[in-house]
Scaffold this motif. Structure first.
Motif, mmCIF file in Angstrom:
data_model
loop_
_atom_site.group_PDB
_atom_site.id
_atom_site.type_symbol
_atom_site.label_atom_id
_atom_site.label_comp_id
_atom_site.label_asym_id
_atom_site.label_seq_id
_atom_site.Cartn_x
_atom_site.Cartn_y
_atom_site.Cartn_z
ATOM 1 N N ILE A 54 -2.057 -3.565 3.844
ATOM 2 C CA ILE A 54 -1.039 -3.284 2.998
ATOM 3 C C ILE A 54 0.249 -4.077 3.639
ATOM 4 O O ILE A 54 1.241 -4.508 2.902
ATOM 5 C CB ILE A 54 -0.831 -1.695 3.306
ATOM 6 C CG1 ILE A 54 -1.708 -0.928 2.786
ATOM 7 C CG2 ILE A 54 0.793 -1.283 2.644
ATOM 8 C CD1 ILE A 54 -1.687 0.440 3.167
ATOM 9 N N GLY A 55 0.469 -4.299 5.035
ATOM 10 C CA GLY A 55 1.599 -5.114 5.433
ATOM 11 C C GLY A 55 1.478 -6.546 4.727
ATOM 12 O O GLY A 55 2.630 -6.968 4.292
ATOM 13 N N VAL A 56 0.269 -7.272 4.573
ATOM 14 C CA VAL A 56 0.244 -8.484 3.833
ATOM 15 C C VAL A 56 0.700 -8.503 2.310
ATOM 16 O O VAL A 56 1.185 -9.214 1.682
ATOM 17 C CB VAL A 56 -1.181 -9.302 4.009
ATOM 18 C CG1 VAL A 56 -1.532 -10.392 3.084
ATOM 19 C CG2 VAL A 56 -1.553 -9.390 5.527
ATOM 20 N N LYS A 57 0.177 -7.346 1.837
ATOM 21 C CA LYS A 57 0.404 -7.001 0.366
ATOM 22 C C LYS A 57 1.862 -6.977 0.019
ATOM 23 O O LYS A 57 2.516 -7.356 -0.808
ATOM 24 C CB LYS A 57 -0.304 -5.866 -0.013
ATOM 25 C CG LYS A 57 -0.104 -5.144 -1.451
ATOM 26 C CD LYS A 57 -0.905 -4.037 -1.741
ATOM 27 C CE LYS A 57 -0.749 -3.322 -3.191
ATOM 28 N NZ LYS A 57 0.749 -3.114 -3.557
ATOM 29 N N LEU A 58 2.454 -6.155 0.936
ATOM 30 C CA LEU A 58 3.719 -5.937 1.031
ATOM 31 C C LEU A 58 4.840 -7.382 1.092
ATOM 32 O O LEU A 58 5.626 -7.749 0.553
ATOM 33 C CB LEU A 58 4.565 -4.871 1.903
ATOM 34 C CG LEU A 58 4.478 -3.690 1.988
ATOM 35 C CD1 LEU A 58 4.852 -2.795 2.900
ATOM 36 C CD2 LEU A 58 5.429 -3.330 0.663
ATOM 37 N N LEU B 217 5.847 9.897 -6.371
ATOM 38 C CA LEU B 217 4.349 9.576 -6.220
ATOM 39 C C LEU B 217 4.304 9.413 -4.722
ATOM 40 O O LEU B 217 3.452 9.830 -3.952
ATOM 41 C CB LEU B 217 3.780 8.477 -6.671
ATOM 42 C CG LEU B 217 3.620 8.173 -8.175
ATOM 43 C CD1 LEU B 217 3.285 6.867 -8.863
ATOM 44 C CD2 LEU B 217 2.658 9.455 -8.758
ATOM 45 N N VAL B 218 5.414 8.759 -3.862
ATOM 46 C CA VAL B 218 5.501 8.748 -2.522
ATOM 47 C C VAL B 218 5.398 10.097 -1.881
ATOM 48 O O VAL B 218 4.630 10.432 -0.963
ATOM 49 C CB VAL B 218 6.657 7.867 -1.993
ATOM 50 C CG1 VAL B 218 6.569 7.843 -0.603
ATOM 51 C CG2 VAL B 218 6.356 6.565 -2.524
ATOM 52 N N ALA C 53 4.017 2.382 5.012
ATOM 53 C CA ALA C 53 2.526 1.942 4.091
ATOM 54 C C ALA C 53 2.446 2.535 2.934
ATOM 55 O O ALA C 53 2.082 1.723 2.161
ATOM 56 C CB ALA C 53 1.422 2.806 5.151
ATOM 57 N N ILE C 54 2.992 3.578 2.676
ATOM 58 C CA ILE C 54 3.083 3.968 1.226
ATOM 59 C C ILE C 54 3.835 3.336 0.334
ATOM 60 O O ILE C 54 3.579 3.153 -0.947
ATOM 61 C CB ILE C 54 3.160 5.770 0.903
ATOM 62 C CG1 ILE C 54 2.667 6.165 -0.418
ATOM 63 C CG2 ILE C 54 4.493 6.099 1.409
ATOM 64 C CD1 ILE C 54 2.158 7.399 -0.372
ATOM 65 N N PHE C 55 4.992 2.872 0.646
ATOM 66 C CA PHE C 55 5.840 2.204 -0.286
ATOM 67 C C PHE C 55 5.174 0.749 -0.390
ATOM 68 O O PHE C 55 5.661 0.221 -1.456
ATOM 69 C CB PHE C 55 7.097 2.021 0.472
ATOM 70 C CG PHE C 55 8.077 2.979 0.029
ATOM 71 C CD1 PHE C 55 8.752 3.177 -1.112
ATOM 72 C CD2 PHE C 55 8.595 3.691 1.098
ATOM 73 C CE1 PHE C 55 9.638 3.950 -1.437
ATOM 74 C CE2 PHE C 55 9.741 5.094 0.941
ATOM 75 C CZ PHE C 55 9.996 5.198 -0.493
ATOM 76 N N TYR D 225 -3.763 8.248 -6.137
ATOM 77 C CA TYR D 225 -4.865 8.418 -5.281
ATOM 78 C C TYR D 225 -5.004 7.473 -4.133
ATOM 79 O O TYR D 225 -5.372 7.858 -3.077
ATOM 80 C CB TYR D 225 -6.060 8.088 -6.191
ATOM 81 C CG TYR D 225 -6.542 9.112 -7.246
ATOM 82 C CD1 TYR D 225 -6.446 10.520 -6.623
ATOM 83 C CD2 TYR D 225 -6.558 8.973 -8.643
ATOM 84 C CE1 TYR D 225 -6.859 11.667 -7.419
ATOM 85 C CE2 TYR D 225 -6.903 10.142 -9.211
ATOM 86 C CZ TYR D 225 -7.074 11.446 -8.913
ATOM 87 O OH TYR D 225 -7.454 12.305 -9.485
ATOM 88 N N THR D 226 -4.440 6.235 -4.113
ATOM 89 C CA THR D 226 -4.522 5.342 -3.331
ATOM 90 C C THR D 226 -3.553 5.614 -2.104
ATOM 91 O O THR D 226 -3.881 5.395 -0.793
ATOM 92 C CB THR D 226 -4.056 3.836 -3.630
ATOM 93 O OG1 THR D 226 -4.899 3.431 -4.820
ATOM 94 C CG2 THR D 226 -4.232 2.897 -2.894
ATOM 95 N N GLY D 227 -2.169 6.241 -2.609
ATOM 96 C CA GLY D 227 -1.058 6.496 -1.580
ATOM 97 C C GLY D 227 -1.774 7.698 -0.784
ATOM 98 O O GLY D 227 -1.627 7.883 0.501
ATOM 99 N N TRP D 228 -2.282 8.685 -1.676
ATOM 100 C CA TRP D 228 -2.649 9.924 -1.066
ATOM 101 C C TRP D 228 -4.021 9.793 0.150
ATOM 102 O O TRP D 228 -3.979 9.941 1.431
ATOM 103 C CB TRP D 228 -3.296 10.949 -1.915
ATOM 104 C CG TRP D 228 -3.902 12.231 -1.364
ATOM 105 C CD1 TRP D 228 -3.457 12.846 -0.807
ATOM 106 C CD2 TRP D 228 -5.476 12.410 -1.765
ATOM 107 N NE1 TRP D 228 -4.747 13.831 -0.304
ATOM 108 C CE2 TRP D 228 -5.856 13.477 -1.049
ATOM 109 C CE3 TRP D 228 -6.477 11.590 -2.484
ATOM 110 C CZ2 TRP D 228 -7.103 14.164 -1.052
ATOM 111 C CZ3 TRP D 228 -7.682 12.266 -2.493
ATOM 112 C CH2 TRP D 228 -7.987 13.509 -1.965
ATOM 113 N N LEU D 229 -5.000 8.672 -0.226
ATOM 114 C CA LEU D 229 -6.108 8.417 0.659
ATOM 115 C C LEU D 229 -5.496 7.789 2.027
ATOM 116 O O LEU D 229 -6.122 7.795 3.108
ATOM 117 C CB LEU D 229 -7.072 7.625 -0.029
ATOM 118 C CG LEU D 229 -8.268 7.157 0.789
ATOM 119 C CD1 LEU D 229 -9.022 8.504 1.112
ATOM 120 C CD2 LEU D 229 -9.159 6.182 -0.075
ATOM 121 N N THR D 230 -4.521 6.784 1.929
ATOM 122 C CA THR D 230 -3.982 6.091 3.068
ATOM 123 C C THR D 230 -3.188 7.216 3.767
ATOM 124 O O THR D 230 -3.574 7.178 4.962
ATOM 125 C CB THR D 230 -2.945 5.255 2.443
ATOM 126 O OG1 THR D 230 -3.595 4.247 1.855
ATOM 127 C CG2 THR D 230 -2.303 4.275 3.605
#
Length: 333
Positions: free
Chosen positions: A267-271, A227-228, A217-219, A69-74
């Protein structure tokens, strides 16, 4: 998450069937869809994505469903942003409204093929080199800064690339779109390409650039290739109808770039934090994970993305509404 070969085959078969139905509809009756038709299809594809997530929840657990859901929304949000550039391309080449569905559908097929290749390459890189997350993270933050600075939606940002210029120069191109086919017969009896080919090249090469942003972004949300891939599929399917449904509303989403920039930076910071947490580079903490680097849970990512996009959308509509109310005052003055 262990995805068997037969699940992949069933998923790919279902995708081919959906594309075949779309091609059949567009091929048999090129037209500009009504708001009701476009809205029905968009609701169908969104419902399909929601149902797919429920299926994942039942078969693979809440974590897999949350990542989907998070990947799809992004990806869906990034796809909406891409529609701005598609509108610019359609206007630049004066594509008749009844043929724009066909162009968008071909563009979606090209995007699926290119993103499939990028997903396979990205999954292989991540499996072999975990430090690639550092690169993905920096790239997404850089993309976010670019979005805030300039506006990838400005008309000046679409320039005819070398492939488009070569096609115009090397191929026989007619001046008319004719009946919406790629080839036509000229007045001299020669077979020539219609401008539709140039538009499809423009859409295809633009999709390639978009994939460079969306795949990292999705990775950053999930490392599971299945899922990707499915998140990208559901984000792209229905994009054609969404183009016609939103119409002029796209121009009112003035803060969408800022919202997407924040999402990409987040997402960049999360990565980057995840790369530090699982660090294997010798010059960083002796090749060991950095203990202070936190892992951002998927539920928090989902909340941040939904909240950011919601605020950006509401703020955009409020500003556009205020600007429209000011226009009559300026005119009367």
């Amino acid at each position: 998450m262990n995805v068997s070969t037969w699940v992949w085959l069933v998923t790919l078969a279902a995708l081919i069937v959906m594309l075949a139905v779309d091609l059949l509809i567009v091929g048999r009756r090129p037209h500009e869809p009504s708001m009701r038709e476009a809205g029905g299809w968009v609701a169908f594809y969104v419902g399909l994505a929601l149902a797919f997530g429920v299926g994942l929840w039942i078969t693979s657990g809440g974590a897999a469903a949350g990542e989907f859901y998070t990947g799809w929304l992004t990806e869906y949000s990034l796809s909406v942003d891409n529609l701005f550039v598609f509108m610019i391309i359609m206007a630049r080449f004066n594509v008749p409204r009844q043929y724009q569905q066909k162009v968008l559908l071909i563009g979606i097929v090209l995007a699926l093929l290119m993103r499939g290749a990028f997903i396979a390459a990205g999954a292989a890189l991540i499996q072999q080199f975990s430090w690639v997350f550092y690169i993905f993270g920096v790239f997404l933050v850089y993309t976010a800064i670019t979005l805030v600075k300039g506006g990838e939606n400005d008309e000046d940002d679409f320039k005819e690339n070398i492939l488009i210029r070569w096609a115009k120069r090397a191929l026989p191109i007619s001046s008319s779109f004719g009946d919406g086919k790629l080839m036509a017969v000229s007045e001299t009896g020669k077979r020539v390409f219609t401008p539709l080919l140039i538009v499809m090249i423009a859409i295809g090469t633009t999709d390639l650039i978009f994939a460079l942003d969306s795949i990292p972004a999705i990775f950053g949300i999930t490392k599971e290739p299945y899922l990707v891939f499915t998140a990208n599929v559901f984000a792209l399917m229905g994009l054609r109808q969404l183009y016609f449904l939103l119409g002029g509303l796209l121009e009112r989403l003035v803060y969408l770039n800022i919202g997407l920039a924040f999402v990409l930076a987040f997402i960049g910071v999360k990565l980057f934090l995840e790369a530090l947490h699982t660090n294997s580079l010798g010059f960083i903490n002796g090749g060991r994970g950095v203990p202070w680097a936190p892992e951002i849970p998927i539920w928090l990512s989902l909340l941040v993305i939904i909240g950011t996009l919601g605020i950006a959308t509401v703020a955009s509509l409020v500003k556009s509404s205020r600007d429209q109310k000011k226009e009559p005052l300026k005119t009367s003055a």
